[in-house]
Design a protein around this motif. Structure first.
Motif, mmCIF file in Angstrom:
data_model
loop_
_atom_site.group_PDB
_atom_site.id
_atom_site.type_symbol
_atom_site.label_atom_id
_atom_site.label_comp_id
_atom_site.label_asym_id
_atom_site.label_seq_id
_atom_site.Cartn_x
_atom_site.Cartn_y
_atom_site.Cartn_z
ATOM 1 N N GLN A 93 7.108 11.143 -1.139
ATOM 2 C CA GLN A 93 6.448 10.699 -1.768
ATOM 3 C C GLN A 93 5.292 9.401 -1.433
ATOM 4 O OE1 GLN A 93 10.020 7.830 -3.906
ATOM 5 N NE2 GLN A 93 11.060 9.666 -3.961
ATOM 6 N N GLY A 94 4.758 9.195 -2.746
ATOM 7 C CA GLY A 94 3.541 7.875 -2.266
ATOM 8 C C GLY A 94 1.995 9.316 -3.188
ATOM 9 N N MET A 137 1.061 -1.231 -0.129
ATOM 10 C CA MET A 137 -0.166 -0.133 -0.142
ATOM 11 C C MET A 137 0.665 1.506 -0.494
ATOM 12 S SD MET A 137 -3.118 0.649 2.555
ATOM 13 C CE MET A 137 -2.891 1.807 3.430
ATOM 14 N N ASP A 138 0.423 2.319 -0.768
ATOM 15 C CA ASP A 138 1.321 3.429 -0.986
ATOM 16 C C ASP A 138 1.428 4.335 0.492
ATOM 17 O OD1 ASP A 138 2.469 2.937 -3.193
ATOM 18 O OD2 ASP A 138 1.153 3.092 -4.957
ATOM 19 N N PRO A 139 2.158 5.041 0.612
ATOM 20 C CA PRO A 139 1.132 6.363 1.321
ATOM 21 C C PRO A 139 0.597 6.652 1.113
ATOM 22 C CG PRO A 139 3.829 5.837 1.387
ATOM 23 C CD PRO A 139 3.213 4.716 0.828
ATOM 24 N N TYR A 140 0.267 8.407 1.377
ATOM 25 C CA TYR A 140 0.196 9.416 1.145
ATOM 26 C C TYR A 140 1.542 10.684 1.267
ATOM 27 C CZ TYR A 140 -4.844 8.508 0.574
ATOM 28 O OH TYR A 140 -6.284 7.610 0.076
ATOM 29 N N ILE A 141 1.854 11.329 0.212
ATOM 30 C CA ILE A 141 2.651 12.316 0.677
ATOM 31 C C ILE A 141 2.600 13.332 1.989
ATOM 32 C CG2 ILE A 141 3.636 14.495 -0.006
ATOM 33 C CD1 ILE A 141 2.816 13.337 -2.708
ATOM 34 N N GLY A 142 2.880 14.145 3.025
ATOM 35 C CA GLY A 142 2.214 13.600 3.803
ATOM 36 C C GLY A 142 2.530 13.313 5.548
ATOM 37 N N GLN A 143 1.875 12.385 5.006
ATOM 38 C CA GLN A 143 1.887 10.978 5.713
ATOM 39 C C GLN A 143 2.548 10.941 7.587
ATOM 40 O OE1 GLN A 143 0.337 7.493 4.514
ATOM 41 N NE2 GLN A 143 0.948 6.530 6.068
ATOM 42 N N ILE A 144 3.121 11.098 8.027
ATOM 43 C CA ILE A 144 3.638 10.949 8.701
ATOM 44 C C ILE A 144 3.897 9.409 10.082
ATOM 45 C CG2 ILE A 144 4.616 11.705 11.545
ATOM 46 C CD1 ILE A 144 4.119 14.530 10.431
ATOM 47 N N GLN A 145 3.976 8.554 10.387
ATOM 48 C CA GLN A 145 3.848 7.481 10.361
ATOM 49 C C GLN A 145 5.516 6.889 11.444
ATOM 50 O OE1 GLN A 145 2.874 4.987 7.602
ATOM 51 N NE2 GLN A 145 3.585 2.697 8.854
ATOM 52 N N LEU A 146 5.473 6.136 12.382
ATOM 53 C CA LEU A 146 6.840 5.684 12.871
ATOM 54 C C LEU A 146 7.100 4.408 12.354
ATOM 55 C CD1 LEU A 146 4.957 5.512 17.373
ATOM 56 C CD2 LEU A 146 6.970 6.998 16.298
ATOM 57 N N PHE A 147 8.473 4.392 12.700
ATOM 58 C CA PHE A 147 9.654 2.884 12.176
ATOM 59 C C PHE A 147 10.909 3.240 12.981
ATOM 60 C CE2 PHE A 147 7.471 4.997 7.842
ATOM 61 C CZ PHE A 147 7.177 3.580 7.421
ATOM 62 N N TYR A 186 13.609 2.269 12.528
ATOM 63 C CA TYR A 186 14.713 2.330 12.071
ATOM 64 C C TYR A 186 15.916 3.386 11.963
ATOM 65 C CZ TYR A 186 11.549 -0.396 8.332
ATOM 66 O OH TYR A 186 10.812 -1.055 8.117
ATOM 67 N N ASN A 187 17.239 3.067 11.410
ATOM 68 C CA ASN A 187 17.623 4.220 11.796
ATOM 69 C C ASN A 187 18.514 4.538 10.927
ATOM 70 O OD1 ASN A 187 18.357 3.967 15.158
ATOM 71 N ND2 ASN A 187 19.361 2.474 15.123
ATOM 72 N N PHE A 188 17.602 4.985 9.765
ATOM 73 C CA PHE A 188 17.492 4.797 8.151
ATOM 74 C C PHE A 188 16.621 5.802 7.999
ATOM 75 C CE2 PHE A 188 16.479 1.245 8.135
ATOM 76 C CZ PHE A 188 15.852 0.353 6.714
ATOM 77 N N GLU A 189 16.728 6.739 6.672
ATOM 78 C CA GLU A 189 15.223 6.878 6.031
ATOM 79 C C GLU A 189 14.654 5.825 5.405
ATOM 80 O OE1 GLU A 189 16.141 10.384 4.026
ATOM 81 O OE2 GLU A 189 16.248 11.920 6.741
ATOM 82 N N PRO A 190 13.925 5.092 5.026
ATOM 83 C CA PRO A 190 13.395 4.412 4.276
ATOM 84 C C PRO A 190 13.202 4.880 2.712
ATOM 85 C CG PRO A 190 11.467 3.862 5.835
ATOM 86 C CD PRO A 190 12.822 4.890 6.373
ATOM 87 N N ARG A 191 12.750 4.358 2.007
ATOM 88 C CA ARG A 191 12.939 4.857 0.516
ATOM 89 C C ARG A 191 11.616 5.744 0.373
ATOM 90 N NH1 ARG A 191 14.006 1.714 -4.339
ATOM 91 N NH2 ARG A 191 16.353 2.070 -3.651
ATOM 92 N N ILE A 230 11.047 24.309 -1.740
ATOM 93 C CA ILE A 230 9.994 23.736 -2.695
ATOM 94 C C ILE A 230 10.122 23.689 -3.551
ATOM 95 C CG2 ILE A 230 7.797 24.843 -3.409
ATOM 96 C CD1 ILE A 230 8.719 27.923 -1.094
ATOM 97 N N MET A 231 10.965 23.823 -4.711
ATOM 98 C CA MET A 231 10.739 23.462 -6.316
ATOM 99 C C MET A 231 10.973 21.937 -6.008
ATOM 100 S SD MET A 231 10.387 25.908 -8.077
ATOM 101 C CE MET A 231 11.327 25.563 -9.530
ATOM 102 N N GLN A 232 11.339 21.378 -5.312
ATOM 103 C CA GLN A 232 11.665 20.438 -5.423
ATOM 104 C C GLN A 232 11.133 19.195 -4.581
ATOM 105 O OE1 GLN A 232 14.892 22.405 -4.800
ATOM 106 N NE2 GLN A 232 15.578 21.908 -7.291
ATOM 107 N N ASN A 233 10.187 19.779 -3.835
ATOM 108 C CA ASN A 233 9.090 19.156 -3.303
ATOM 109 C C ASN A 233 7.720 20.234 -3.246
ATOM 110 O OD1 ASN A 233 11.325 17.386 -1.630
ATOM 111 N ND2 ASN A 233 12.147 19.396 -1.519
ATOM 112 N N GLN A 234 7.611 20.251 -4.400
ATOM 113 C CA GLN A 234 6.109 21.191 -4.635
ATOM 114 C C GLN A 234 4.570 20.228 -4.122
ATOM 115 O OE1 GLN A 234 5.530 22.307 -8.756
ATOM 116 N NE2 GLN A 234 7.925 23.232 -8.539
#
Length: 83
Positions: free
Chosen positions: A76-77, A1-11, A13-18, A30-34
């Motif tokens: 992303q999502g 299941m794809d997440p919604y952009i802006g969704q906040i979730q606990l993980f 992990y000690n790394f940022e998942p893709r 802003i230009m790279q994260n519109q």
């Protein structure tokens, strides 16, 4: 299941998942994260013309005195649609 952009979730992990970023208050262009900017704007800081900040939830750890769980925001999502 794809997440919604802006969704906040606990993980646990000690790394940022893709497609996710650690909620550490960093400034993003802003230009790279519109899509994310269109959802959260400058609610967490930034100047609104070149950059904006994501939430800083580093001290909102639900497991006090541990670093086992961290909050991440989806950059992303699926774009949430209004009905």
């Amino acid at each position: 299941m794809d997440p919604y952009i802006g969704q906040i979730q606990l993980f646990p992990y000690n790394f940022e998942p893709r497609g996710w970023m650690l909620c550490d208050g960093r400034s993003l262009p802003i230009m790279q994260n519109q899509a994310l900017y269109s959802l959260i704007g400058t609610n967490f800081g930034g100047n609104g013309s070149a950059n904006f900040n994501i939430p800083d939830l580093r001290n909102a750890n639900p497991l006090a005195n541990t670093n086992q769980m961290k909050y991440y925001i989806a950059v992303q999502g699926l774009y949430p649609q209004r009905s």
